[in-house]
Motif scaffolding. Structure first.
Motif, PDB file in Angstrom:
ATOM      1  N   HIS A  96       0.759  -1.229   0.101  1.00 18.32           N
ATOM      2  CA  HIS A  96       0.004  -0.186   0.095  1.00 18.32           C
ATOM      3  C   HIS A  96       1.087   1.420   0.090  1.00 18.32           C
ATOM      4  CE1 HIS A  96      -3.355   2.564   1.962  1.00 18.32           C
ATOM      5  NE2 HIS A  96      -3.367   2.773   0.602  1.00 18.32           N
ATOM      6  N   ALA A  97       1.939   1.429   0.714  1.00 21.99           N
ATOM      7  CA  ALA A  97       2.772   2.420   0.989  1.00 21.99           C
ATOM      8  C   ALA A  97       3.647   2.622  -0.498  1.00 21.99           C
ATOM      9  CB  ALA A  97       3.829   2.300   2.083  1.00 21.99           C
ATOM     10  N   ILE A  98       4.074   1.561  -1.052  1.00 23.25           N
ATOM     11  CA  ILE A  98       4.733   1.664  -2.409  1.00 23.25           C
ATOM     12  C   ILE A  98       3.965   2.148  -3.404  1.00 23.25           C
ATOM     13  CG2 ILE A  98       6.248   0.522  -3.884  1.00 23.25           C
ATOM     14  CD1 ILE A  98       7.563   1.015  -1.235  1.00 23.25           C
ATOM     15  N   LEU A  99       2.601   1.522  -3.484  1.00 25.30           N
ATOM     16  CA  LEU A  99       1.797   1.831  -4.672  1.00 25.30           C
ATOM     17  C   LEU A  99       1.304   3.308  -4.321  1.00 25.30           C
ATOM     18  CD1 LEU A  99      -0.313  -1.409  -4.924  1.00 25.30           C
ATOM     19  CD2 LEU A  99       1.534  -0.454  -6.393  1.00 25.30           C
ATOM     20  N   TYR A 100       1.176   3.882  -3.160  1.00 24.52           N
ATOM     21  CA  TYR A 100       1.010   5.123  -2.863  1.00 24.52           C
ATOM     22  C   TYR A 100       1.706   6.294  -3.466  1.00 24.52           C
ATOM     23  CZ  TYR A 100      -0.802   9.492  -0.453  1.00 24.52           C
ATOM     24  OH  TYR A 100      -1.222  10.578  -0.329  1.00 24.52           O
ATOM     25  N   GLU A 101       3.231   5.862  -3.119  1.00 21.64           N
ATOM     26  CA  GLU A 101       4.189   6.556  -3.540  1.00 21.64           C
ATOM     27  C   GLU A 101       4.416   6.654  -5.124  1.00 21.64           C
ATOM     28  OE1 GLU A 101       8.617   6.959  -1.815  1.00 21.64           O
ATOM     29  OE2 GLU A 101       8.203   5.093  -2.778  1.00 21.64           O
ATOM     30  N   ARG A 102       3.936   5.647  -5.635  1.00 17.45           N
ATOM     31  CA  ARG A 102       3.922   5.772  -7.246  1.00 17.45           C
ATOM     32  C   ARG A 102       2.709   6.013  -7.875  1.00 17.45           C
ATOM     33  NH1 ARG A 102       6.158  -0.615  -7.832  1.00 17.45           N
ATOM     34  NH2 ARG A 102       8.068  -0.429  -6.659  1.00 17.45           N
ATOM     35  N   SER A 103       1.845   6.587  -7.042  1.00 16.76           N
ATOM     36  CA  SER A 103       0.273   6.843  -7.784  1.00 16.76           C
ATOM     37  C   SER A 103       0.409   7.810  -8.624  1.00 16.76           C
ATOM     38  CB  SER A 103      -0.583   6.967  -6.470  1.00 16.76           C
ATOM     39  OG  SER A 103      -0.181   8.020  -5.763  1.00 16.76           O
ATOM     40  N   ASP A 104       1.029   8.980  -8.122  1.00 16.74           N
ATOM     41  CA  ASP A 104       0.942  10.249  -9.099  1.00 16.74           C
ATOM     42  C   ASP A 104       1.794  10.117 -10.513  1.00 16.74           C
ATOM     43  OD1 ASP A 104       0.199  11.961  -7.033  1.00 16.74           O
ATOM     44  OD2 ASP A 104       2.005  12.380  -6.356  1.00 16.74           O
ATOM     45  N   GLU A 105       2.895   9.214 -10.512  1.00 10.45           N
ATOM     46  CA  GLU A 105       3.485   8.890 -11.879  1.00 10.45           C
ATOM     47  C   GLU A 105       2.292   8.094 -12.649  1.00 10.45           C
ATOM     48  OE1 GLU A 105       7.250   6.816 -13.847  1.00 10.45           O
ATOM     49  OE2 GLU A 105       7.339   7.153 -11.542  1.00 10.45           O
ATOM     50  N   ARG A 106       1.888   7.119 -11.900  1.00 14.99           N
ATOM     51  CA  ARG A 106       1.022   6.170 -12.535  1.00 14.99           C
ATOM     52  C   ARG A 106      -0.313   6.696 -13.094  1.00 14.99           C
ATOM     53  NH1 ARG A 106       0.682   2.383 -15.877  1.00 14.99           N
ATOM     54  NH2 ARG A 106      -1.200   0.995 -15.647  1.00 14.99           N
ATOM     55  N   LEU A 107      -0.944   7.881 -12.517  1.00 12.57           N
ATOM     56  CA  LEU A 107      -2.137   8.213 -12.600  1.00 12.57           C
ATOM     57  C   LEU A 107      -1.663   9.099 -14.019  1.00 12.57           C
ATOM     58  CD1 LEU A 107      -3.417   9.632  -9.377  1.00 12.57           C
ATOM     59  CD2 LEU A 107      -4.419   8.118 -10.920  1.00 12.57           C
ATOM     60  N   ARG A 108      -0.705   9.851 -14.296  1.00 14.84           N
ATOM     61  CA  ARG A 108      -0.354  10.459 -15.482  1.00 14.84           C
ATOM     62  C   ARG A 108      -0.248   9.523 -16.543  1.00 14.84           C
ATOM     63  NH1 ARG A 108       3.026  13.471 -11.798  1.00 14.84           N
ATOM     64  NH2 ARG A 108       4.989  11.987 -12.545  1.00 14.84           N
ATOM     65  N   GLU A 109       0.268   8.422 -16.323  1.00 13.99           N
ATOM     66  CA  GLU A 109       0.333   7.383 -17.381  1.00 13.99           C
ATOM     67  C   GLU A 109      -0.898   6.910 -17.733  1.00 13.99           C
ATOM     68  OE1 GLU A 109       2.812   4.403 -15.922  1.00 13.99           O
ATOM     69  OE2 GLU A 109       4.721   5.512 -15.946  1.00 13.99           O
ATOM     70  N   VAL A 110      -2.018   6.662 -16.703  1.00 15.45           N
ATOM     71  CA  VAL A 110      -3.338   6.300 -16.985  1.00 15.45           C
ATOM     72  C   VAL A 110      -4.159   7.097 -17.810  1.00 15.45           C
ATOM     73  CG1 VAL A 110      -5.338   5.645 -15.685  1.00 15.45           C
ATOM     74  CG2 VAL A 110      -3.285   4.666 -14.874  1.00 15.45           C
ATOM     75  N   ALA A 111      -3.870   8.484 -17.488  1.00 19.78           N
ATOM     76  CA  ALA A 111      -4.458   9.494 -18.196  1.00 19.78           C
ATOM     77  C   ALA A 111      -4.201   9.500 -19.455  1.00 19.78           C
ATOM     78  CB  ALA A 111      -4.165  10.918 -17.658  1.00 19.78           C
ATOM     79  N   GLN A 112      -2.854   9.057 -19.852  1.00 16.30           N
ATOM     80  CA  GLN A 112      -2.567   9.304 -21.494  1.00 16.30           C
ATOM     81  C   GLN A 112      -3.121   7.958 -22.023  1.00 16.30           C
ATOM     82  OE1 GLN A 112       1.635   9.246 -21.360  1.00 16.30           O
ATOM     83  NE2 GLN A 112       1.613  11.558 -20.830  1.00 16.30           N
ATOM     84  N   GLU A 113      -3.113   6.729 -21.208  1.00 10.58           N
ATOM     85  CA  GLU A 113      -3.486   5.611 -21.637  1.00 10.58           C
ATOM     86  C   GLU A 113      -5.012   5.469 -21.751  1.00 10.58           C
ATOM     87  OE1 GLU A 113      -2.518   2.624 -19.002  1.00 10.58           O
ATOM     88  OE2 GLU A 113      -0.534   2.587 -19.513  1.00 10.58           O
ATOM     89  N   ASN A 114      -5.550   6.363 -21.186  1.00 10.22           N
ATOM     90  CA  ASN A 114      -7.318   6.574 -21.170  1.00 10.22           C
ATOM     91  C   ASN A 114      -7.484   7.182 -22.321  1.00 10.22           C
ATOM     92  OD1 ASN A 114      -7.715   4.921 -18.976  1.00 10.22           O
ATOM     93  ND2 ASN A 114      -7.985   6.856 -17.526  1.00 10.22           N
ATOM     94  N   GLU A 115      -6.917   8.336 -22.861  1.00 14.41           N
ATOM     95  CA  GLU A 115      -7.205   8.917 -23.743  1.00 14.41           C
ATOM     96  C   GLU A 115      -6.947   8.497 -25.030  1.00 14.41           C
ATOM     97  OE1 GLU A 115      -5.546  13.095 -26.146  1.00 14.41           O
ATOM     98  OE2 GLU A 115      -4.584  12.396 -24.059  1.00 14.41           O
ATOM     99  N   TRP A 116      -5.940   7.615 -25.105  1.00 15.25           N
ATOM    100  CA  TRP A 116      -5.712   6.601 -26.287  1.00 15.25           C
ATOM    101  C   TRP A 116      -6.692   5.411 -26.333  1.00 15.25           C
ATOM    102  CZ3 TRP A 116      -4.528   1.209 -26.704  1.00 15.25           C
ATOM    103  CH2 TRP A 116      -4.077   0.844 -27.888  1.00 15.25           C
ATOM    104  N   LEU A 117      -7.251   4.822 -25.112  1.00 21.40           N
ATOM    105  CA  LEU A 117      -8.200   3.808 -25.246  1.00 21.40           C
ATOM    106  C   LEU A 117      -9.633   4.519 -25.878  1.00 21.40           C
ATOM    107  CD1 LEU A 117      -7.339   1.926 -22.000  1.00 21.40           C
ATOM    108  CD2 LEU A 117      -7.021   1.157 -24.296  1.00 21.40           C
ATOM    109  N   TYR A 118      -9.851   5.728 -25.307  1.00 20.45           N
ATOM    110  CA  TYR A 118     -10.959   6.429 -25.847  1.00 20.45           C
ATOM    111  C   TYR A 118     -11.278   6.525 -27.151  1.00 20.45           C
ATOM    112  CZ  TYR A 118     -14.786   9.902 -26.192  1.00 20.45           C
ATOM    113  OH  TYR A 118     -15.843  10.663 -26.644  1.00 20.45           O
ATOM    114  N   GLN A 119     -10.150   6.715 -27.710  1.00 19.17           N
ATOM    115  CA  GLN A 119      -9.806   7.096 -29.434  1.00 19.17           C
ATOM    116  C   GLN A 119     -10.179   5.662 -30.000  1.00 19.17           C
ATOM    117  OE1 GLN A 119      -6.654   8.814 -30.764  1.00 19.17           O
ATOM    118  NE2 GLN A 119      -6.960   8.895 -32.888  1.00 19.17           N
ATOM    119  N   GLN A 120      -9.506   4.649 -29.458  1.00 16.85           N
ATOM    120  CA  GLN A 120      -9.821   3.192 -30.088  1.00 16.85           C
ATOM    121  C   GLN A 120     -10.996   2.683 -29.880  1.00 16.85           C
ATOM    122  OE1 GLN A 120      -6.532   3.270 -31.701  1.00 16.85           O
ATOM    123  NE2 GLN A 120      -7.233   0.910 -31.528  1.00 16.85           N
ATOM    124  N   ALA A 121     -11.714   3.197 -28.564  1.00 18.65           N
ATOM    125  CA  ALA A 121     -13.037   2.811 -28.385  1.00 18.65           C
ATOM    126  C   ALA A 121     -14.157   3.366 -29.325  1.00 18.65           C
ATOM    127  CB  ALA A 121     -13.637   3.147 -27.134  1.00 18.65           C
TER     128      ALA A 121
END
Length: 901
Positions: A521-546
């Motif tokens: 939980h602590a490690i993932l929370y520390e990585r959450s900001d970076e991962r959220l930015r990656e997820v946002a980019q992935e979501n934009e690409w997935l929305y276009q594909q969808a």
């Protein structure tokens, strides 16, 4: 079922077991009743078949006996024609009677019925008028033997079958009558033999032969001969009219008897076989007794089983369940009932002892779990990795008796180094380095094998031991393996050279699981900001594909011929393609955001069967029939789940497959039925001709061969009809066209075919033009229509024709009761036979009008039917010759072609 009853049944093992047992009993009883009904019906059918076979055999023997007597009398008449003197006649009669013991009396009569000679000589002298006189009148006008049942009072008072044969000269003049009296007592002798054989087997049987007046002419009870018994023998009246019957009826003594009546071929008589129902169906009674005994045994055994189950198992289980619903406190004693049940040596005793042990162990574990939960909640409360590790070490020292603890983390090369420690020296924290190839390190082994590893520390020369140098003599390594945050190792040390107990290892292992969650939980929370930015980019690409996939999917679903409907969780339509609108007969986009009941209502309006509406409204998988634009369509409804949107419904048009299946089933049934009858007739007559112990007259042989030839022609016509239909559907039906007059074609049909008992009225104009047709095919059409009018009419068939534009319309009308309006559109369908007219007295496959339709359409013509209460008219159109069409087109340049449908 009310909720409280459902909860009670769900929670009670006794009720559940009893419900299953009762369900099993109901199934067994229902199965027994069903088997009893099937066996009873089969046994009843077997008895009926046995009686029917016996009656048929007696009827055939009686018919053959009469035919043989007639043929013998015919031969006697041929001999009598050579010498008609009294002495010669008596000598001839004496020789004839010696050859036939069943003949009581022989007579020679003149053409007016006066007795000229008899043998043996009777009570009335020569010259007396023969009685009964009506048989003399019948013989004078008949070309063959005539039969009458009665008493020839002129010479004898014995009842018999009187057969009279007229004797003609070669010029055809009647010169006398030969008559014979067959004894009815002798005719009853074979019946008595059969009955006595049945009596020796302990079975009662009665056989009677009655004539067309309902009088007994053959019976073992000779004193009843010529008594009228038609009311005493159920089914005899139907048998006299040519119908074999079987029935179960009471007699005058109130006892039920099984009556079987069959007609005697060619004689107008009937044979009645009867036997007591109690004897014929005795095995059914035995079956009922056996089933009753089995049911009683089953009920008694079930009652004993449930009493034993309740006393020995269910009740003790209820006591244990009620007394051990919660864990007792340490001050509470074990209940007395549980202590008594624990003394038993069966499974219930084992269960009671296990519950006592579980309660004691549970109380011990509760204290450990309480401490474990407190420490785990403290560890999970932080989100900073270093702080989490420090809390893990602190709480470990609180849980177990250890002097030091550390958390080791592998670097990028897999070497374990100290992340956080407590109780170790500074040198240990900085200098500890455990490579993966270290064979003696407990931390390396624990991380590699994924399980706790403990060791007692001793001095080693190959690998230095920092823990031993710090004064520790036992170590326990527990891996904390995380798939997302990496793996670490928890090390605990003791200064005493004592191994860790299993309960300590289990407690630390359980805590390690909570620590794993906190670490991850602590490690993932520390990585959450970076991962959220990656997820946002992935979501934009997935929305276009969808979006692209959605457009493709809408195009695919929109082009489907099948209907597709998607609904949300609230039952409202989210999407419907054009195929769904077409099948339901709705306008485009009319269903969107509307309840699915709107589609169900539209389909119910089109459904031909009210039961289909139940499947439509319930949205269950089924095949329904709808009528749309006058055509029947079969639609396969298949609902499916669409997670997490809601549900979907696929409407697949299976009309073609449905029609093919129905056609195959109807074809097999019709062909099987139509082939069975002619094949049975051919086989029967052929077997009769092949019998070596019977010499058949030439006339009979020709009759048998004509019957075989006729039935073979019937089979050939059936096969030809099926082949013609197949060729027409495949487009392979070839036509041999020629120019011919309708008048000539109708005259050929009337001359070639015989239409008895039919008034055929032909009204054809003399100026009808020629038609360009295949005369053989059109002859089949006209013959089928005339035969159809014969079957369903009242005796008059009218054929008319007229010219309409460039076609000749021919009509065939009958004077029957007509066709019902709902059946009229189906008369040209294959294997369809209407329920009007004299259908019940006709046979066929229902292909006649279908053949007519195929042949007329092959000529590019039309065929249709019109009906009223005055009769039915079937008309068809045929094209004129090419020259006549050209002339007609020249006369009417602006006319339009007219089609008859």
């Amino acid at each position: 079922m009310p909720p409280f009853i459902y909860q009670y049944v769900h929670r009670s093992l006794l009720i559940q077991l009893l419900s299953v047992y009762l369900l099993f009993v109901i199934v067994v009883l229902a199965g027994g009743v069903g088997v009893n009904a099937i066996v009873e019906r089969q046994l009843y059918n077997d008895v009926q078949a046995s009686n029917h076979a016996l009656a048929q055999e007696i009827a055939l023997e009686t018919s053959l006996h009469l035919r043989d007597a007639e043929n013998s009398l015919v031969e006697l008449g041929k001999l009598a024609k050579r010498n008609t003197t009294r002495v010669a006649m008596e000598q001839l009669f004496q020789t004839f009677q010696a050859a036939r013991s069943d003949v009581d009396q022989l007579y020679w009569l003149d053409p007016f019925g006066t007795l000229k000679a008899s043998w043996p000589e009777g009570n009335v002298g020569i010259g007396s008028e023969f009685s009964p006189p009506n048989i003399v009148q019948q013989a004078r006008v008949s070309a063959g033997p005539v039969i009458e049942v009665g008493i020839a009072v002129a010479t004898t008072f014995n009842a018999g079958v009187i057969i009279a044969e007229p004797v003609h000269e070669n010029t055809g003049r009647l010169i006398g009558i030969v008559a014979a009296n067959l004894s009815l007592v002798e005719l009853s002798t074979p019946l008595k033999t059969v009955i006595q054989a049945q009596q020796r087997q302990g079975q009662r049987l009665m056989i009677s032969v009655i004539d067309d007046r309902g009088e007994l002419i053959a019976t073992p009870e000779h004193n009843r001969i010529l008594q009228t018994v038609l009311d005493e023998l159920p089914g005899a009246n139907e048998a006299l009219h040519g119908h074999a019957t079987s029935s179960l009826s009471p007699t005058v003594d109130g006892q039920d008897w099984l009556f079987t009546a069959v007609p005697v071929p060619g004689a107008g008589w009937a044979v009645v076989v009867q036997r007591p129902a109690s004897e014929a169906l005795a095995i059914v009674t035995q079956l009922h007794l056996w089933l009753l005994a089995a049911a009683l045994l089953f009920a008694i055994g079930g009652l004993l089983f449930w009493l034993l189950l309740l006393v020995r198992f269910i009740r003790p289980l209820q006591i244990l369940a009620l007394q051990h619903q919660t864990l007792p406190t340490s001050e509470q004693a074990i209940p007395e009932d549980t202590r008594l049940l624990a003394t038993r040596n069966d499974e219930v005793g084992e269960l009671a002892r296990s519950l006592v042990r579980l309660e004691r162990d549970g109380l011990e574990k509760l204290g450990e779990l309480r401490t474990l939960l407190e420490t785990s909640s403290i560890v999970v409360g932080s989100l900073e990795p270093q702080a989490v590790v420090r809390k893990i070490i602190c709480e470990v020292q609180r849980l177990v008796n250890v002097q030091a603890a550390a958390v080791l983390l592998p670097d990028e090369h897999g070497v374990l180094r100290v992340l956080v420690s407590e109780g170790h020296s500074e040198h240990y924290d900085h200098a500890l380095s455990l490579p993966p190839e270290n064979p003696v390190s407990s931390a390396v082994l624990a991380l590699r094998e994924g399980r706790p590893v403990q060791k007692l520390l001793i001095p080693r020369e190959s690998w230095p031991s920092f823990s031993y140098d710090d004064g520790f003599r036992s170590v326990l390594a527990i891996p904390i393996i995380s798939r997302h945050a990496g793996s670490v190792v928890l090390l605990v040390h003791r200064v005493e050279p004592r191994s860790f107990e299993q309960n300590e290892i289990d407690l630390l292992l359980t805590f390690a699981n909570y620590a794993t969650l906190a670490w991850e939980h602590a490690i993932l929370y520390e990585r959450s900001d970076e991962r959220l930015r990656e997820v946002a980019q992935e979501n934009e690409w997935l929305y276009q594909q969808a979006s692209e996939e959605k457009q493709k999917l809408e195009a695919i679903m929109g082009s489907m011929q099948d209907g597709l409907v998607l609904t949300g969780s609230d039952g409202k339509v989210l999407y419907a393609n054009q195929g769904a609108y077409s099948i339901a007969g709705l306008a485009g986009h009319e269903l969107i955001h509307q309840p699915i009941d709107m589609l169900s209502a539209a389909l119910c309006k089109l459904a031909t069967n009210a039961r289909d509406c139940e499947h439509i409204q319930a949205q269950t998988e089924a095949v329904i029939e709808i009528r749309q634009d006058g055509h029947l369509r079969a639609i396969h409804l298949r609902p499916f789940d669409v997670q997490p949107i809601g549900r979907g419904l696929l409407l697949h048009d299976v009309t073609r497959e449905h029609e093919i299946d129905e056609f195959k089933t109807t074809l097999l049934a019709a062909v099987g039925h139509e082939l069975r009858t002619p094949l049975a007739i051919i086989k029967g007559y052929a077997s009769t001709l092949l019998q070596e112990d019977v010499s058949w007259p030439l006339t009979d042989q020709r009759h048998f061969l004509r019957t075989i030839n006729g039935e073979a022609d019937r089979l050939a016509q059936l096969v030809s009809n099926l082949l013609d239909l197949s060729r027409q559907e495949a487009g392979l039906l070839l036509l041999n066209r020629s120019d011919i007059s309708i008048q000539v074609l109708v005259a050929q049909i009337v001359a070639r075919h015989n239409y008895p008992q039919t008034a055929l009225v032909v009204q054809l104009p003399a100026d009808l033009p020629l038609v360009n047709i295949d005369s053989t095919r059109i002859e089949v059409v006209l013959h089928n229509l005339i035969a159809n009018a014969q079957v369903y009419g009242q005796g008059t068939v009218r054929i008319t024709a007229s010219q309409h534009n460039d076609q000749v319309v021919v009509s065939v009308a009958d004077d029957g009761p007509g066709i019902a309006p709902d059946e009229l559109p189906h008369v040209f369908e294959r294997f369809y036979r209407a329920t009007y007219g004299r259908r019940q007295r006709s046979s066929g496959t229902g292909l006649g009008l279908a053949i007519c339709k195929a042949f007329i359409e092959a000529h590019e013509g039309s065929i249709w039917a019109e009906s009223s209460i005055d009769g039915t008219t079937i008309s068809f159109s045929l094209p004129l010759t090419a020259s006549d069409r050209v002339v007609l087109a020249a006369k009417e340049p602006g006319r339009k072609e007219r089609r008859y449908v």
